[in-house]
Design an enzyme around this catalytic site. Sequence first.
Site, mmCIF file in Angstrom:
data_model
loop_
_atom_site.group_PDB
_atom_site.id
_atom_site.type_symbol
_atom_site.label_atom_id
_atom_site.label_comp_id
_atom_site.label_asym_id
_atom_site.label_seq_id
_atom_site.Cartn_x
_atom_site.Cartn_y
_atom_site.Cartn_z
ATOM 1 N N GLU A 433 0.804 -1.229 0.000
ATOM 2 C CA GLU A 433 0.000 0.000 0.000
ATOM 3 C C GLU A 433 0.834 1.274 0.000
ATOM 4 O OE1 GLU A 433 -3.381 0.056 2.799
ATOM 5 O OE2 GLU A 433 -2.793 -1.993 3.280
ATOM 6 N N GLU A 730 3.738 -7.613 9.825
ATOM 7 C CA GLU A 730 2.388 -7.082 10.035
ATOM 8 C C GLU A 730 1.582 -8.016 10.933
ATOM 9 O OE1 GLU A 730 -1.490 -5.651 7.396
ATOM 10 O OE2 GLU A 730 0.161 -6.717 6.431
#
Length: 844
Positions: A433, A730
């Site tokens: 992203e 993450e």
Amino acid sequence: MHRAATRRPRRVPEDAPGRVLRHTRRTRGIGSTDAEHPDGVLPRADESRQSRRVSALTPDPTDPAPIAPPDAWQAQWVSPAVPADEVPPGGRRPAYLLRGAVDVAAPVRRAVVHATAHGIYELSIDGTRVTADELTPGFTEYAHRVQVQSYDVTAMLAGAPGAHRLEALLADGWYRGQVGILRATDQWGDTTAFLAQLHLEHEDGTTTVVGTDETWRWTPSYVLQADLIEGQHEDRRLVGAEPEAGWQPVVVSDRGFDTLTTSPAPPVRPVEEIRPVGVTEPHPGTYVVDLGQNVNGRVRLSSLGPEGTAITLTHGEALGPDGDVTMTHLQPAMPFLPHPLSAGQVDRVVSAGRDGDVFEPRLTTHGFRYVRVEGHPGPLTADDVTGVVVHTDLAPRGGFTCDDDRVNRLHDAAVWSFRGNACDIPTDCPTRERAGWTGDWQLYVPTATYLYDVDGFSTKWLRDVAAGQWEDGTIGGMAPMPVAEMTGFLRTTNGSAGWGDASVLVPWELHEEYGDTAVLEELWPTMVAWLDRTERMATGARHPDRVAARPEPLPHEQHLWDTGFHWGEWLEPGGEPADFAAFIAADKSDVATAYYAWSTRHAAAIARVLGRAEDAQRYAALSAAVVDAWRCEFVDAGTGRVSPRTQANLVRALRFGLVPDELRQQTADDLAALVREAGTHLGTGFLSTPDLLPVLADHGHLELAYELLFQDTQPSWLAMIDRGATTVWERWEGLDEDGVPHESLNHYSKGAVVSFLHRYVAGLQRTATTWRRFRVAPRPGGGITSASTWHDSVHGRIEVAWSSAAAPGGSGISLHVTVPPGCTADVVLPDGTAYEVGGGTHSF
């Protein structure tokens, strides 16, 4: 180029030729102490320092006002005149060359160029790059803020009268390239543009101003594709081979100058080079280069083969079972996407066959440790490839080491993870992203301020937060906010508690670390609008589940925030939502109301700093009312038990002061019990992970905190390290037991645990603004027998080092503390003995 009547421009600060001017940020609000943050260029070894960064058009580079009134700009925005039917699809577009000429008729005493773009640009004069800065002008809320760079180019023009060539290599960048989870393009505009103005001060005292205008020309460049996510493609045979007949007139457009501003942040630059640790050949003709470290940046390939050789480089974070680079975990595959998108990160080059030619794509960056190289004639060796680390050129401000190698590697991974995500804005990941998620920076900024000087970096980002705020006070989940993600379902995910609260909590941290009151004043309207919106949501509606269970609201519910979308304690172990629709609709008022109380408490403190007495009283009273509402809803009046009974909720209850003092130990003991019930594993996600170990340590469970720190089975920090992580993942199970990667392997949020290493293992804690007073209280445990840390405060360097092996008599610890002049340290030894010491180095 357009030539204006000669006039005297504002003076540019003097400095020695050939050096970079120091960009100085004056830290305000701390009495007589000012902090200077040098901002020097770190060019490649083969690049001459031809220019110097300056801030010539405003007296204060931290001023958010436009860089100059419109009538000060005599240049015009220019764009390549590409027919609409010849523009390639988004993500596949080339970079264009734009060229103008300037005739230097009289000897030059001073020359300064100001430049910016809708897109990203690389500026050169007579074929020499003006600066080592990259990805300029940076990522901003382009409808409101476009940053201008100013460079002293005296050394490039003085003593060289006659015609000079100015060129800009112009690519899509964030402006119209792929941005965000949707990979949308053309979000701020469908045409790139460039703006530059050159100020010449002559030896005779006259001045000349020239700028981009209708005399400029453009042509396609050797860069056939340049996208920050997809990658960069070059045909090296075309370098410098643009035929004169191919240059066409630019298009001049009236894009205005009102949005132009300076930036208080350091620029993005190549900051480090890494030699690969190995090269393998998992398949015939396919090479895999291992840098040994997950980074944000690119590679420099110096062996390109004979003319016409076509080489493809694919950048990834993990290897598959065959030893080849795997990319599937980096393909966005959210429930709201119709299908998985490309992972991108592919560069291509066609060789010109020239000796000494190299491929180094500067109009893109990638998050990677491994590079698959295809099409190379071979053999490919580690000497042919160099890893180039690229990020905002932040000054280091802190470090840590101890005698446990795995803990040191965890600290290194957290530092590298932040570095990989500090590319002009604080991003979530440098791959999928590259988005400036507000919640991530909110929770990590206290760790970041310890490790690096992030004052200007954060201030620049906060201005994008403020610029993107909605009229109703909503703070976007990202800053800058991709335009495409403000439509449809994704629009509803903005305004989440813990994310929007960055507008309050980040400025406060900048004040506490740097004494920056200016950022508090500047962001105050943003904070007020956010908290007003929170208050309206709390008082104006109720969650459907609460209405069903209790049709008539209780009095405390007017301060209970149970409406709107919230990410909550995102990504707890095993907590990935199986049903995204149900996740969206779920009541997360325990998290939202907690942040409502926490942010209003901080708003009261900020108001006191700013001398807003009435606001301070109002927010203090509101915070107390919200805390009371949280207790009424989530603390059992009979047993004192907190619900929901999760590690995250109990951590937050203790950290945010949500439980009464008489229930704190009971709540902490219950938290410890939950950890034990989980097999001595953590159970926190994004928001509360930074506070888990400190909360346990502060409530009599220091040993358990160390057990969690040293836990080496998933979910845990050391499980990441033992499975080869060089950055923080993450997800807790980012690389599962079968070696299969999941989601991003470079997300800094869970790396905030290293603050425990600074504050408890080494024992250094800030107790007053700007570290004017601090506490040194090492809390040994976990078998660690020595630790040290350092931090450069605005008053000077603080150092702490302790060792049990060096202690007299073989018991206790030997402790050394360095205190900057004018500061006070409260030293507390493990046996409880306390001392107060001033400036100097002290041994205990």
